[in-house]
Design a protein around this motif. Structure first.
Motif, PDB file in Angstrom:
ATOM      1  N   LEU A  77       0.810  -1.081  -0.053  1.00  0.00           N
ATOM      2  CA  LEU A  77       0.082   0.116   0.018  1.00  0.00           C
ATOM      3  C   LEU A  77       0.762   1.432  -0.018  1.00  0.00           C
ATOM      4  O   LEU A  77       1.747   1.368   0.699  1.00  0.00           O
ATOM      5  CB  LEU A  77      -0.865   0.108   1.140  1.00  0.00           C
ATOM      6  CG  LEU A  77      -2.385  -0.716   1.201  1.00  0.00           C
ATOM      7  CD1 LEU A  77      -3.197  -0.171   2.392  1.00  0.00           C
ATOM      8  CD2 LEU A  77      -2.934  -0.454  -0.123  1.00  0.00           C
ATOM      9  N   LEU A  78       0.683   2.108  -0.721  1.00  0.00           N
ATOM     10  CA  LEU A  78       1.173   3.555  -0.748  1.00  0.00           C
ATOM     11  C   LEU A  78       0.243   4.673  -0.050  1.00  0.00           C
ATOM     12  O   LEU A  78       0.961   5.275   0.726  1.00  0.00           O
ATOM     13  CB  LEU A  78       1.254   3.943  -2.376  1.00  0.00           C
ATOM     14  CG  LEU A  78       2.234   3.299  -3.350  1.00  0.00           C
ATOM     15  CD1 LEU A  78       2.248   3.969  -4.579  1.00  0.00           C
ATOM     16  CD2 LEU A  78       3.391   3.058  -2.773  1.00  0.00           C
ATOM     17  N   ASP A  79      -0.831   4.529  -0.034  1.00  0.00           N
ATOM     18  CA  ASP A  79      -1.769   5.560   0.795  1.00  0.00           C
ATOM     19  C   ASP A  79      -3.210   4.611   1.302  1.00  0.00           C
ATOM     20  O   ASP A  79      -3.617   3.682   0.442  1.00  0.00           O
ATOM     21  CB  ASP A  79      -2.279   6.615  -0.087  1.00  0.00           C
ATOM     22  CG  ASP A  79      -1.194   7.385  -0.687  1.00  0.00           C
ATOM     23  OD1 ASP A  79      -0.617   8.236  -0.098  1.00  0.00           O
ATOM     24  OD2 ASP A  79      -0.871   7.108  -1.863  1.00  0.00           O
ATOM     25  N   GLY A  80      -3.488   4.982   2.283  1.00  0.00           N
ATOM     26  CA  GLY A  80      -5.058   4.265   2.625  1.00  0.00           C
ATOM     27  C   GLY A  80      -4.578   3.163   3.596  1.00  0.00           C
ATOM     28  O   GLY A  80      -3.389   3.058   4.153  1.00  0.00           O
ATOM     29  N   LYS A  81      -5.659   2.629   4.188  1.00  0.00           N
ATOM     30  CA  LYS A  81      -5.713   1.339   4.891  1.00  0.00           C
ATOM     31  C   LYS A  81      -6.661   0.200   4.442  1.00  0.00           C
ATOM     32  O   LYS A  81      -7.670   0.530   3.860  1.00  0.00           O
ATOM     33  CB  LYS A  81      -6.397   1.745   6.402  1.00  0.00           C
ATOM     34  CG  LYS A  81      -5.584   2.862   7.027  1.00  0.00           C
ATOM     35  CD  LYS A  81      -6.074   3.163   8.406  1.00  0.00           C
ATOM     36  CE  LYS A  81      -5.102   4.418   8.901  1.00  0.00           C
ATOM     37  NZ  LYS A  81      -5.937   4.708  10.249  1.00  0.00           N
ATOM     38  N   MET A  82      -6.051  -1.035   4.475  1.00  0.00           N
ATOM     39  CA  MET A  82      -6.908  -2.221   4.041  1.00  0.00           C
ATOM     40  C   MET A  82      -6.756  -3.222   5.156  1.00  0.00           C
ATOM     41  O   MET A  82      -5.755  -3.482   5.770  1.00  0.00           O
ATOM     42  CB  MET A  82      -6.327  -2.751   2.686  1.00  0.00           C
ATOM     43  CG  MET A  82      -6.921  -1.904   1.562  1.00  0.00           C
ATOM     44  SD  MET A  82      -6.709  -2.708   0.021  1.00  0.00           S
ATOM     45  CE  MET A  82      -8.210  -3.600  -0.034  1.00  0.00           C
ATOM     46  N   ARG A  83      -8.180  -3.743   5.394  1.00  0.00           N
ATOM     47  CA  ARG A  83      -7.908  -4.888   6.630  1.00  0.00           C
ATOM     48  C   ARG A  83      -8.043  -6.114   5.806  1.00  0.00           C
ATOM     49  O   ARG A  83      -8.683  -6.451   5.003  1.00  0.00           O
ATOM     50  CB  ARG A  83      -9.033  -4.565   7.413  1.00  0.00           C
ATOM     51  CG  ARG A  83      -9.200  -5.946   8.695  1.00  0.00           C
ATOM     52  CD  ARG A  83     -10.020  -5.442   9.705  1.00  0.00           C
ATOM     53  NE  ARG A  83      -9.695  -4.199  10.552  1.00  0.00           N
ATOM     54  CZ  ARG A  83      -8.822  -4.114  11.399  1.00  0.00           C
ATOM     55  NH1 ARG A  83      -8.167  -5.332  11.848  1.00  0.00           N
ATOM     56  NH2 ARG A  83      -8.678  -3.004  12.176  1.00  0.00           N
ATOM     57  N   HIS A  84      -7.319  -7.126   6.175  1.00  0.00           N
ATOM     58  CA  HIS A  84      -7.027  -8.585   5.823  1.00  0.00           C
ATOM     59  C   HIS A  84      -7.547  -9.594   6.753  1.00  0.00           C
ATOM     60  O   HIS A  84      -7.202  -9.184   8.025  1.00  0.00           O
ATOM     61  CB  HIS A  84      -5.634  -8.972   5.394  1.00  0.00           C
ATOM     62  CG  HIS A  84      -5.315 -10.329   5.214  1.00  0.00           C
ATOM     63  ND1 HIS A  84      -5.458 -10.880   3.913  1.00  0.00           N
ATOM     64  CD2 HIS A  84      -5.149 -11.530   6.095  1.00  0.00           C
ATOM     65  CE1 HIS A  84      -4.995 -12.369   4.174  1.00  0.00           C
ATOM     66  NE2 HIS A  84      -5.119 -12.733   5.493  1.00  0.00           N
ATOM     67  N   LYS A  85      -8.475 -10.570   6.331  1.00  0.00           N
ATOM     68  CA  LYS A  85      -8.833 -11.387   7.270  1.00  0.00           C
ATOM     69  C   LYS A  85      -9.004 -12.817   6.256  1.00  0.00           C
ATOM     70  O   LYS A  85      -9.218 -12.634   5.236  1.00  0.00           O
ATOM     71  CB  LYS A  85     -10.113 -11.300   7.608  1.00  0.00           C
ATOM     72  CG  LYS A  85     -10.525 -10.408   9.044  1.00  0.00           C
ATOM     73  CD  LYS A  85     -11.979 -10.356   9.268  1.00  0.00           C
ATOM     74  CE  LYS A  85     -12.124  -9.210   9.928  1.00  0.00           C
ATOM     75  NZ  LYS A  85     -13.610  -8.934  10.357  1.00  0.00           N
TER      76      LYS A  85
END
Ligand code: CO
Length: 286
Positions: A77-85
């Motif tokens: 990721l360069l920008d932002g947020k992601m959630r992994h499950k």
């Protein structure tokens, strides 16, 4: 002028592409750089997607629950947020500058969802193939934050973020690869400065320009922002900034040279193995 004693061969550009616009997951807009009709694969890389938008409708749907088998997925990721499950019990929040390296192996079901309702989300997903003998290994998950990704600083202002592999000066990325051992670096250059890296001559190498414009090899060919360049064989990568600032990804690995059978989220060696993957997934054997 060429030095006759120079045993290194600098890799030049073979081809460039801007990729193809597409959507994946639940309506996420992206550019498919590898894995499209234009560039099916760059062995062992099966797919490379770039996403970048500050328009929530382009990403808010994310990538709800879906399976993978037979390769590794890498999110940077360069920008932002992601959630992994995932169904192996791993959960993590990837933020700007962070990386997630997931070995799907014999099968995993995961979701990748934006953890934001507005603002810029940008980054990449890369699929790295697994050797035939390792396609059915146990799934594995590695995640590192921006602070855990080492940055090598050169005197000329060059900054190299090393995700996996090692620079010439010895900076080593945190991701530990057992099966395929790629080089994955995020390089920032000042005007006119060059990045150089020795490389295994058998490697397949790509450069993706995030910002600015660069020249490749002996500066005969340029590559501009949002373009991917495929490099010829050679034992040295050389990239020179043609703009005030330039930033690019270097991704390189030895090809597997094995048969590839693709079926959506499953990448195996034969069609029978792909059919088996669909059947195993449908009967909840993942
Ligand atoms: Co996935």
């Amino acid at each position: 002028m060429e030095a006759l004693s120079n045993s290194n061969s600098v890799k030049e550009l073979i081809s460039t592409t801007k990729g193809m616009k597409t959507t994946d997951g639940d309506g996420v807009s992206m550019v498919r750089l590898i894995g499209s009709a234009e560039l099916n694969m760059l062995d062992p890389f099966l797919l490379l997607d770039a996403f970048s938008s500050d328009e929530p409708n382009d990403y808010i749907g994310g990538f709800p629950s879906h399976p993978h088998r037979g390769f590794e997925t890498v999110t940077y990721l360069l920008d932002g947020k992601m959630r992994h499950k995932d169904n192996a019990g791993n959960e993590g929040l990837i933020e700007a500058g962070g990386v997630q390296w997931m070995t799907a192996g014999k099968g995993i079901v995961h979701s990748e969802m934006p953890e934001q309702e507005n603002g810029l989300l940008s980054g990449f997903q890369l699929w790295v193939n697994l050797p035939a003998e390792n396609k059915m290994v146990e799934p594995q998950y590695q995640e590192f934050s921006a602070a855990e990704v080492p940055v090598e600083h050169w005197e000329n202002g060059t900054e190299i973020r090393v995700i996996t592999g090692k620079t010439q000066q010895g900076t080593k990325g945190p991701v530990n690869n057992t099966y395929v051992s790629p080089l994955f670096m995020d390089v920032a250059l000042k005007a006119g400065k060059a990045f150089q890296q020795e490389i295994d001559v058998e490697d397949n190498t790509l450069i993706y320009v995030i910002d600015g414009e660069v020249s490749i090899g002996n500066e005969k060919q340029t590559l501009s922002a949002k373009n991917i360049g495929i490099l010829e064989q050679g034992d040295e990568i050389k990239v020179t900034s043609k703009t005030d600032q330039a930033r690019f990804l270097v991704i390189s690995a030895k090809p597997l040279n094995e048969p590839v059978a693709r079926g959506g989220p499953f990448v195996m060696n034969t069609e029978d193995q792909v059919r088996q993957a669909f059947s195993d997934y449908r009967s909840n054997r993942f």
